[in-house]
Design a protein around this motif. Structure first.
Motif, PDB file in Angstrom:
ATOM      1  N   GLN A   1       1.806  11.103   6.630  1.00 57.75           N
ATOM      2  CA  GLN A   1       1.242  11.852   5.504  1.00 57.75           C
ATOM      3  C   GLN A   1       0.776  10.964   4.365  1.00 57.75           C
ATOM      4  OE1 GLN A   1       3.722  15.351   4.514  1.00 57.75           O
ATOM      5  NE2 GLN A   1       5.135  14.524   6.013  1.00 57.75           N
ATOM      6  N   VAL A   2       1.105   9.676   4.466  1.00 58.54           N
ATOM      7  CA  VAL A   2       0.804   8.777   3.355  1.00 58.54           C
ATOM      8  C   VAL A   2      -0.116   7.659   3.827  1.00 58.54           C
ATOM      9  CG1 VAL A   2       1.791   7.220   1.638  1.00 58.54           C
ATOM     10  CG2 VAL A   2       3.055   9.242   2.332  1.00 58.54           C
ATOM     11  N   GLY A   3      -1.204   7.449   3.107  1.00 60.12           N
ATOM     12  CA  GLY A   3      -2.089   6.324   3.397  1.00 60.12           C
ATOM     13  C   GLY A   3      -1.743   5.186   2.460  1.00 60.12           C
ATOM     14  N   TYR A   4      -1.713   3.963   2.977  1.00 61.14           N
ATOM     15  CA  TYR A   4      -1.329   2.815   2.158  1.00 61.14           C
ATOM     16  C   TYR A   4      -2.380   1.728   2.290  1.00 61.14           C
ATOM     17  CZ  TYR A   4       1.232  -1.578   1.197  1.00 61.14           C
ATOM     18  OH  TYR A   4       1.625  -2.816   0.761  1.00 61.14           O
ATOM     19  N   LEU A   5      -2.939   1.323   1.178  1.00 60.11           N
ATOM     20  CA  LEU A   5      -3.876   0.199   1.170  1.00 60.11           C
ATOM     21  C   LEU A   5      -3.154  -0.996   0.576  1.00 60.11           C
ATOM     22  CD1 LEU A   5      -6.873  -0.632   1.668  1.00 60.11           C
ATOM     23  CD2 LEU A   5      -7.260  -0.173  -0.736  1.00 60.11           C
ATOM     24  N   PRO A   6      -2.788  -1.989   1.398  1.00 53.68           N
ATOM     25  CA  PRO A   6      -2.023  -3.128   0.876  1.00 53.68           C
ATOM     26  C   PRO A   6      -2.853  -3.958  -0.093  1.00 53.68           C
ATOM     27  CG  PRO A   6      -2.109  -3.150   3.292  1.00 53.68           C
ATOM     28  CD  PRO A   6      -3.072  -2.121   2.824  1.00 53.68           C
TER      29      PRO A   6
ATOM     30  N   THR B   1      -3.068  -7.856   8.691  1.00 50.61           N
ATOM     31  CA  THR B   1      -3.142  -6.605   9.451  1.00 50.61           C
ATOM     32  C   THR B   1      -1.757  -6.024   9.734  1.00 50.61           C
ATOM     33  OG1 THR B   1      -3.396  -8.021  11.379  1.00 50.61           O
ATOM     34  CG2 THR B   1      -5.362  -6.931  10.588  1.00 50.61           C
ATOM     35  N   LEU B   2      -0.719  -6.846   9.564  1.00 49.39           N
ATOM     36  CA  LEU B   2       0.616  -6.356   9.903  1.00 49.39           C
ATOM     37  C   LEU B   2       1.037  -5.220   8.978  1.00 49.39           C
ATOM     38  CD1 LEU B   2       2.897  -6.824  11.888  1.00 49.39           C
ATOM     39  CD2 LEU B   2       3.935  -8.392  10.284  1.00 49.39           C
ATOM     40  N   ALA B   3       0.776  -5.374   7.683  1.00 48.46           N
ATOM     41  CA  ALA B   3       1.151  -4.327   6.724  1.00 48.46           C
ATOM     42  C   ALA B   3       0.374  -3.048   7.020  1.00 48.46           C
ATOM     43  CB  ALA B   3       0.871  -4.794   5.297  1.00 48.46           C
ATOM     44  N   ARG B   4      -0.905  -3.215   7.335  1.00 51.63           N
ATOM     45  CA  ARG B   4      -1.733  -2.046   7.614  1.00 51.63           C
ATOM     46  C   ARG B   4      -1.267  -1.367   8.906  1.00 51.63           C
ATOM     47  NH1 ARG B   4      -6.646  -0.983   9.768  1.00 51.63           N
ATOM     48  NH2 ARG B   4      -6.718  -3.040  10.697  1.00 51.63           N
ATOM     49  N   LEU B   5      -0.941  -2.185   9.899  1.00 53.84           N
ATOM     50  CA  LEU B   5      -0.467  -1.666  11.186  1.00 53.84           C
ATOM     51  C   LEU B   5       0.829  -0.878  10.995  1.00 53.84           C
ATOM     52  CD1 LEU B   5      -1.314  -1.959  14.142  1.00 53.84           C
ATOM     53  CD2 LEU B   5       0.167  -3.942  14.306  1.00 53.84           C
ATOM     54  N   LEU B   6       1.748  -1.454  10.223  1.00 50.76           N
ATOM     55  CA  LEU B   6       3.055  -0.822  10.066  1.00 50.76           C
ATOM     56  C   LEU B   6       3.016   0.315   9.056  1.00 50.76           C
ATOM     57  CD1 LEU B   6       5.383  -3.898  10.321  1.00 50.76           C
ATOM     58  CD2 LEU B   6       4.915  -2.166  12.026  1.00 50.76           C
TER      59      LEU B   6
ATOM     60  N   ILE C   1      -1.512   5.501  -1.442  1.00 51.36           N
ATOM     61  CA  ILE C   1      -0.945   4.483  -2.310  1.00 51.36           C
ATOM     62  C   ILE C   1      -1.880   3.297  -2.256  1.00 51.36           C
ATOM     63  CG2 ILE C   1       0.998   2.924  -2.634  1.00 51.36           C
ATOM     64  CD1 ILE C   1       2.796   5.066  -1.438  1.00 51.36           C
ATOM     65  N   LEU C   2      -2.479   2.961  -3.381  1.00 50.36           N
ATOM     66  CA  LEU C   2      -3.454   1.866  -3.424  1.00 50.36           C
ATOM     67  C   LEU C   2      -2.863   0.737  -4.255  1.00 50.36           C
ATOM     68  CD1 LEU C   2      -6.608   4.039  -4.247  1.00 50.36           C
ATOM     69  CD2 LEU C   2      -5.719   3.450  -1.996  1.00 50.36           C
ATOM     70  N   ASP C   3      -2.614  -0.402  -3.595  1.00 53.57           N
ATOM     71  CA  ASP C   3      -2.025  -1.529  -4.307  1.00 53.57           C
ATOM     72  C   ASP C   3      -3.149  -2.442  -4.780  1.00 53.57           C
ATOM     73  OD1 ASP C   3      -0.340  -3.348  -5.395  1.00 53.57           O
ATOM     74  OD2 ASP C   3       0.840  -3.709  -3.577  1.00 53.57           O
TER      75      ASP C   3
END
Lengths: 306, 316
Positions: free
Chosen positions: B82-87, A91-96, B162-164
């Motif tokens: 402005q940017v959505g990121y899916l780790p 969740t840390l990556a998503r949070l940040l 950004i979808l990883d």
């Protein structure tokens, strides 16, 4: 940051871990119920509600010693997985990735846990005072209330130090178990070893304490070493606040309490006691701040990989 | 704003060095508004690290990257708005419900409550999680989490997502669904998508352009057609299954206008040609008195290009 603060606070109160904190409050209830009030009343001391916290008659150890020993565990429990658990569950990556500052994450976690600790300490003290009022049918005096509020603040600063230590461990160590063990190890080292070493070193430094001057020197060495430990600082500050008659009130630390009983004919005023413990509080807060600052620098520059 | 649209992502010589190891080595790339960009490469080729630098989650060692015209290291909040990121492996708070996890993200993005409720409900329906909205995420399957992750990314109504490796852990139907969603985001909402993936076949279907990473370098970049031209001379390939083939038929096929060669092995004849010779080849087989059982034309797929590139790289 406020959103995260409230979520963290709700987490602390909702988690299973909170039963540990509730246990502490329940313990206050037991202590209040079993402290031998009759014995205290026979002594006819002036500050009855303060003595309830320091008396060990009728209970295994005084409530104050209990908090001094086991309070750190509570502080550690609320902080040891603050950052690394977020990392582990991804969740840390998503949070940040959300528009919040990293220091916001860090501070929200610290202050939510600190507020939780303060609420628990306050509840416990209110429970003890309440049970005592119920049993004795008397109310605390103004000065007692001032001193107890002071004790609550000192205890909060003490637990804040352990919380800061645990949060630091949670930033530096990736594994939650490792960071819990490291924090507990630090508790053992700073809480017990320093105090034990203090006695030994003082003994070595002044082997023969025949004269009053030598005895005073030995005590002074021991108390300075004790002050390196947050537990030592807390005990000293609490003793000053809770015993306006005793030797500790005038900073004669580590002298056998029984020999100092009734040493002072008139109590030290609450204002003077607070003046005496002020440095202790400042040092505790400074130690906590130094730890937080160190891990903060690390956390702010860290790469957050999912 | 008039004139040429400024690119959403503009990387120039972007590099990242860990100790003595160069993870990303001078990557240049641009992504335009509304574009779907496929970011490909084997594991450890520096894809994720490049993404982290775009989001300010790690600092570049060299080069520059601008996202939405901003420097993510200097101005991370404006970029993240402005940017959505899916780790790569998205995580949620397991003891909270799916809907509560999204509400929390909405709070972090300072979306006012009524609007947030509306978006959360809409997105949960879109990712087909409306029924599971009030279940704790701990009970979600891997695919459900991935879909919740997409809802989470879209909550802030981003210009770029950004979808990883978003297809990781999805079943084949889930992959098809996801790619359909990506096409829709790009075509209907004008959201640019930066898609890091191993699913070459699907990436080819939805991406406007692709880039291939190898050992930290961007080795190929362009449309799938461009890459075909870059990796070989192009041309057509047809394979025929023929009953009753002989050397005379081979010669006749090789002599077709535009054909370069015809080689037979077993009952299969492969023709390389400069033009499309399928109809002529079928007629020739018929005229020769042999029976044509099947005719397959070879498409240059991204997979061919990818494998071909990495085979060549391994040989070289």
């Amino acid at each position: 940051m406020t959103a995260l603060f409230w979520k963290e606070l709700a987490d602390h109160f909702g988690r299973r871990r909170f039963t540990l904190l509730l246990g502490l409050v329940a313990l206050g209830l037991l202590w209040g119920a079993f402290v031998d009030l009759a014995a205290l009343a026979r002594q006819g001391r002036q500050f009855f509600f303060l003595d309830v916290f320091t008396s060990a008659s009728g209970v295994p150890i005084s409530l104050l010693s209990f908090v001094s020993f086991f309070g750190p565990v509570i502080g550690v429990a609320l902080g040891f997985d603050a950052i690394n658990a977020e990392r582990a569950q991804g969740t840390l990556a998503r949070l940040l990735a959300q528009p919040i500052h990293r220091d916001g994450v860090y501070l929200a976690k610290f202050f939510a846990a600190l507020l939780t600790l303060a609420i628990v300490i306050a509840s416990m003290m209110v429970v003890v005072v309440g049970v005592t009022m119920f049993r004795m049918g008397i109310a605390p005096q103004g000065e007692e209330i001032v001193r107890l509020v002071g004790l609550g603040l000192v205890a909060s600063a003490y637990l804040a130090f352990w919380l800061a230590l645990a949060i630091t461990a949670s930033v530096l160590l990736r594994n939650t178990v490792t960071s819990a063990l490291a924090s507990i190890g630090a508790w053992f080292g700073l809480g017990f070893l320093v105090t034990l070493l203090g006695g030994v070193i003082a003994q070595r430094a002044v082997p023969d304490a025949a004269t009053a001057a030598e005895a005073a020197r030995r005590i002074s060495i021991e108390s300075w070493i004790n002050r390196l430990s947050p537990a030592g600082l807390f005990s000293e500050a609490a003793a000053i606040l809770l015993d306006p008659f005793g030797g500790r009130a005038i900073n004669l630390f580590a002298v056998e309490q029984s020999r100092l009983e009734g040493l002072l004919a008139t109590p030290v005023s609450a204002a003077q006691s607070i003046q005496l413990v002020w440095p202790h509080v400042v040092v505790l807060v400074a130690m906590a701040a130094a730890l937080l600052a160190a891990s903060y620098v690390r956390f702010i520059r860290e790469e957050i990989r999912a | 704003m008039t004139g040429a649209p400024s690119p959403l992502i503009e990387a120039d010589g972007l590099s990242k060095v860990y100790g003595g190891f160069t993870a990303v080595d001078g990557v240049d790339l641009t992504i335009a508004e509304g574009e779907v960009f496929g970011f490909l490469g084997p594991n450890g080729s520096g894809k994720s690290t490049t993404i982290l630098m775009m989001l300010g989650l790690t600092e570049p060692s060299g080069g520059t990257v601008r996202v939405c015209g901003l420097d993510p290291a200097r101005d991370p909040l404006a970029v993240k708005r402005q940017v959505g990121y899916l780790p790569e492996s998205v995580g949620f708070y397991g003891d909270m419900t799916g809907a509560d996890n999204l509400r929390f993200t909405a709070q972090l993005n300072r979306i006012p409550r009524p609007a947030a409720e509306e978006r959360v409900a809409g997105l949960l329906a879109m990712v087909e999680l409306a029924d599971a909205a009030n279940q704790p995420v701990a009970q979600y399957s891997r695919g459900m989490r991935q879909r919740l992750g997409l809802a989470d990314v879209l909550l802030k109504e981003p210009r770029l997502v950004i979808l990883d490796d978003p297809t990781l852990g999805l079943d084949p139907a889930g992959v098809v669904w996801l790619l359909g969603l990506i096409e829709e985001l790009s075509a209907e909402r004008g959201i640019a998508v930066f898609l890091s993936s191993h699913q070459l076949h699907e990436v080819q279907r939805v991406c406007h352009r692709v880039g291939i990473m190898s050992h930290g370098k961007m080795v190929l970049q362009g449309t799938v057609a461009d890459l075909t031209a870059q990796t070989d001379a192009g041309g057509f390939g047809v394979t025929l299954s023929v009953e009753g083939a002989d050397d005379a038929l081979d010669a006749a096929l090789a002599a077709l206008p535009g054909a370069r060669s015809a080689t037979r092995s077993g009952g299969e004849i492969a023709i390389e040609s400069e033009a499309d010779v399928r109809a002529e080849a079928a007629a020739a087989v018929h005229a020769h008195g042999a029976r044509l059982l099947a005719l397959r034309s070879r498409d240059r797929t991204l997979e061919d290009i990818y494998l071909r590139y990495f085979q060549e790289a391994a040989v070289a």
